[in-house]
Design a protein around this motif. Sequence first.
Motif, PDB file in Angstrom:
ATOM      1  N   LEU A   1     -11.260  -4.144  -4.939  1.00 37.42           N
ATOM      2  CA  LEU A   1     -12.142  -3.988  -3.784  1.00 37.42           C
ATOM      3  C   LEU A   1     -13.538  -4.536  -4.080  1.00 37.42           C
ATOM      4  O   LEU A   1     -14.158  -5.200  -3.248  1.00 37.42           O
ATOM      5  CB  LEU A   1     -12.235  -2.502  -3.396  1.00 37.42           C
ATOM      6  CG  LEU A   1     -10.979  -1.881  -2.776  1.00 37.42           C
ATOM      7  CD1 LEU A   1     -11.166  -0.384  -2.597  1.00 37.42           C
ATOM      8  CD2 LEU A   1     -10.664  -2.540  -1.437  1.00 37.42           C
TER       9      LEU A   1
ATOM     10  N   ILE B   1      -7.469  -0.885  -8.237  1.00 42.28           N
ATOM     11  CA  ILE B   1      -7.835  -0.861  -6.815  1.00 42.28           C
ATOM     12  C   ILE B   1      -9.354  -0.979  -6.653  1.00 42.28           C
ATOM     13  O   ILE B   1      -9.858  -1.768  -5.831  1.00 42.28           O
ATOM     14  CB  ILE B   1      -7.315   0.430  -6.151  1.00 42.28           C
ATOM     15  CG1 ILE B   1      -5.778   0.414  -6.111  1.00 42.28           C
ATOM     16  CG2 ILE B   1      -7.879   0.578  -4.740  1.00 42.28           C
ATOM     17  CD1 ILE B   1      -5.168   1.730  -5.684  1.00 42.28           C
TER      18      ILE B   1
ATOM     19  N   VAL C   1       0.839  -1.207   0.000  1.00 41.52           N
ATOM     20  CA  VAL C   1       0.000   0.000   0.000  1.00 41.52           C
ATOM     21  C   VAL C   1       0.871   1.255   0.000  1.00 41.52           C
ATOM     22  O   VAL C   1       0.616   2.217  -0.735  1.00 41.52           O
ATOM     23  CB  VAL C   1      -0.950  -0.014   1.216  1.00 41.52           C
ATOM     24  CG1 VAL C   1      -1.625   1.351   1.391  1.00 41.52           C
ATOM     25  CG2 VAL C   1      -2.014  -1.089   1.044  1.00 41.52           C
TER      26      VAL C   1
ATOM     27  N   MET D   1      -4.041   2.309 -12.102  1.00 42.92           N
ATOM     28  CA  MET D   1      -3.888   1.932 -10.694  1.00 42.92           C
ATOM     29  C   MET D   1      -5.198   2.096  -9.931  1.00 42.92           C
ATOM     30  O   MET D   1      -5.599   1.220  -9.154  1.00 42.92           O
ATOM     31  CB  MET D   1      -2.786   2.784 -10.047  1.00 42.92           C
ATOM     32  CG  MET D   1      -1.390   2.507 -10.586  1.00 42.92           C
ATOM     33  SD  MET D   1      -0.126   3.540  -9.811  1.00 42.92           S
ATOM     34  CE  MET D   1      -0.125   2.854  -8.163  1.00 42.92           C
ATOM     35  N   ILE D   2      -5.907   3.214 -10.176  1.00 41.59           N
ATOM     36  CA  ILE D   2      -7.182   3.435  -9.481  1.00 41.59           C
ATOM     37  C   ILE D   2      -8.197   2.384  -9.899  1.00 41.59           C
ATOM     38  O   ILE D   2      -8.936   1.826  -9.069  1.00 41.59           O
ATOM     39  CB  ILE D   2      -7.705   4.858  -9.776  1.00 41.59           C
ATOM     40  CG1 ILE D   2      -6.766   5.907  -9.150  1.00 41.59           C
ATOM     41  CG2 ILE D   2      -9.119   5.029  -9.231  1.00 41.59           C
ATOM     42  CD1 ILE D   2      -7.097   7.327  -9.543  1.00 41.59           C
TER      43      ILE D   2
ATOM     44  N   VAL E   1       2.152   1.655  -3.461  1.00 44.21           N
ATOM     45  CA  VAL E   1       1.135   2.175  -4.385  1.00 44.21           C
ATOM     46  C   VAL E   1       0.986   3.681  -4.219  1.00 44.21           C
ATOM     47  O   VAL E   1       0.919   4.438  -5.207  1.00 44.21           O
ATOM     48  CB  VAL E   1      -0.218   1.461  -4.138  1.00 44.21           C
ATOM     49  CG1 VAL E   1      -1.341   2.160  -4.902  1.00 44.21           C
ATOM     50  CG2 VAL E   1      -0.136   0.002  -4.552  1.00 44.21           C
TER      51      VAL E   1
END
Length: 648
Positions: free
Chosen positions: A496, A492, A451, A488-489, A454
């Motif tokens: 999730l 993620i 994390v 990347m977003i 990132v």
Amino acid sequence: MSKLTLIAQEGYSEQILSAIQGFQGVEIRDLFQQTVSNQWVENYFNELDPLPNQDALTKLDNQLEEITHAIQFVEHHGSSREKGLHLKRKRQTLRKLEESFDESALFSELASIQDLEQRFSAANERQRNLHEQEAILLKWQALDFLPKEYALHSTKCFLGTVDASNWELFEHEVKERQFHYEIIYSDDQIVNFVLLYLRGEQAAVQEVVHQFSVAAFTYNYAQLPKLELARIQTATLELVEEQKKLTRLIGQKKIVIEALETAEEVLLARKNRWLIHDRFIKDDKVFLIQGWIEKDSFIDFETFVGESIGKENLYLEIEEPTDMEIQEEIPTKLKNHAVVRPFEMLTEMYSLPKYHEVDPTPWFMPFYFVFFGMMVADAGYGALMLVATTVALRTILPRGMERFMRFFQILAIPTIIWGLIYNSFFGFSLGYPPILSTSDDVISILILSIVFGVIQIFIGLGLAAAENIKAKNYLGAVSDGFAWQGIMIGAIIGGLGKMLLNNQSLFMIGVGLACLSALLIVVTPMLQSKSKIKGLAKGAYNLYGITSYIGDLVSYTRLMALGISGGSIAAAFNMLVGYMPPIARFSVGILLMFALHGLNIFLSLLSAYVHGARLQYVEFFGKFYEGGGRAFRPLKTEEKYVNIEQEK
């Protein structure tokens, strides 16, 4: 940075240079360097010789060499009973330092020390000669007559030395020829002897001497060897007393070492001024100098120099650097908060930013701060670092060492914090449940490490986009920054939605954002390139670089690995000593604990320092930072013994 121009009468040149050196905020430009902005020098000063006076520079070098030699001589040969008073490092302005310098007193002390050195060398030479004579006479002390007084009409004597391995053959030959001989001295290597022979047998003796490589010995002393040895021993005792007296006199000179070191600092400052004499214009009327100065420092500099020589005696101006000067020669000076400033050395180790490039120091400092503490992660080690650096900083240290100590003083804080999180104090538990256990929460620590990675990579991509926007390369901002952030977003959000929230809509939004961002990475080079095919190939190659991001994230797992290994090793050391019998535990065990924990502290700090820097240089800098700037090098002193404060 601004470009400074200063013009004054030639007579004020040395005062101005001394003031600039004391101010420590101006880098002198080389006006004779071939650049576009220096063309006027060739037009108006083409007949000026830019070379400095080499005789003056040679004189300074000789004086510095004499001072260094004098200090070393006094320290090495002076009596140990006398205490050496070295110059205690202190903070002082250059003006006060030069005012305290007495040049005539320096030359007087150097002459006195040189006289002592000559006497000391002469005494040593006499002692060496006496030892050589004694060594020779000891091997001839059985000689009971003076060869030069042996003057019989029919016989002569010969003193010689022959190799011990040849003696038996030589002795046999001498007996065969019926020469009289007597051994004066012998050992495993040589034999000294006296040979008596008739004058008519001179040629035969020379033949034998030559045949067996006999070395002739001439005894020129006025007395017999035993008497000469007694004289030499008496002279040696007198010489020893003289050397003791000289040693005391030399030792008494230790009180002037402080003054010699002060003089050395002043002369080093003068030398630095002479070394830039080929960079400015100076003739019999005018003194003209240009340099680089911080824009915010100009008012202070103008006031300081004006008070030094009078504002009416000089002309000063600053101007913005041209685009050509920014590309070719303007230096870079980093300017950060006091907490961030020690971390500038990591940027300098990599490469300084170009003049208009972003300074990465304040951006990586929080991450390095956290990463270092996470990799050492022991409250005891951190407390020890904090105490050691704080004590060291209470003294006046050389500037480089002072910055290094402040660097580790700051890093002691996260080391303590992470030690408390991991519940580790020199490998022992502090008696409460750890927030993160290095044995039970390994996966959690691993996820936390990634994390952090990132977040740092995301910020690096944002800086890359900002740098492109500053350069008005908006498409580059998309392809080098925003699009990768989108991937990347998207990853993620998709992760999730799929694994934690079990939300298909969220998963699809993440996948869609990632795919759109990937498409932008492929398409943007096509818009930038004249050849769409080449642009497409470049975009596809850029997208293939997504594999390197996976490797970058894996690199951050070292935060977990080093933090766990350091604490585990410390606990293992404690366990090892704990298994010892009580007597050994509180004797040898204590020494063993110091040694083992000392080794672990060293390895932990070294690993955290190196691997923390690697994460910045490779994983972070690689996203946005180019470097290649030139360091700002103002005219300063050497600060060998004194930290020179900036005069204002």
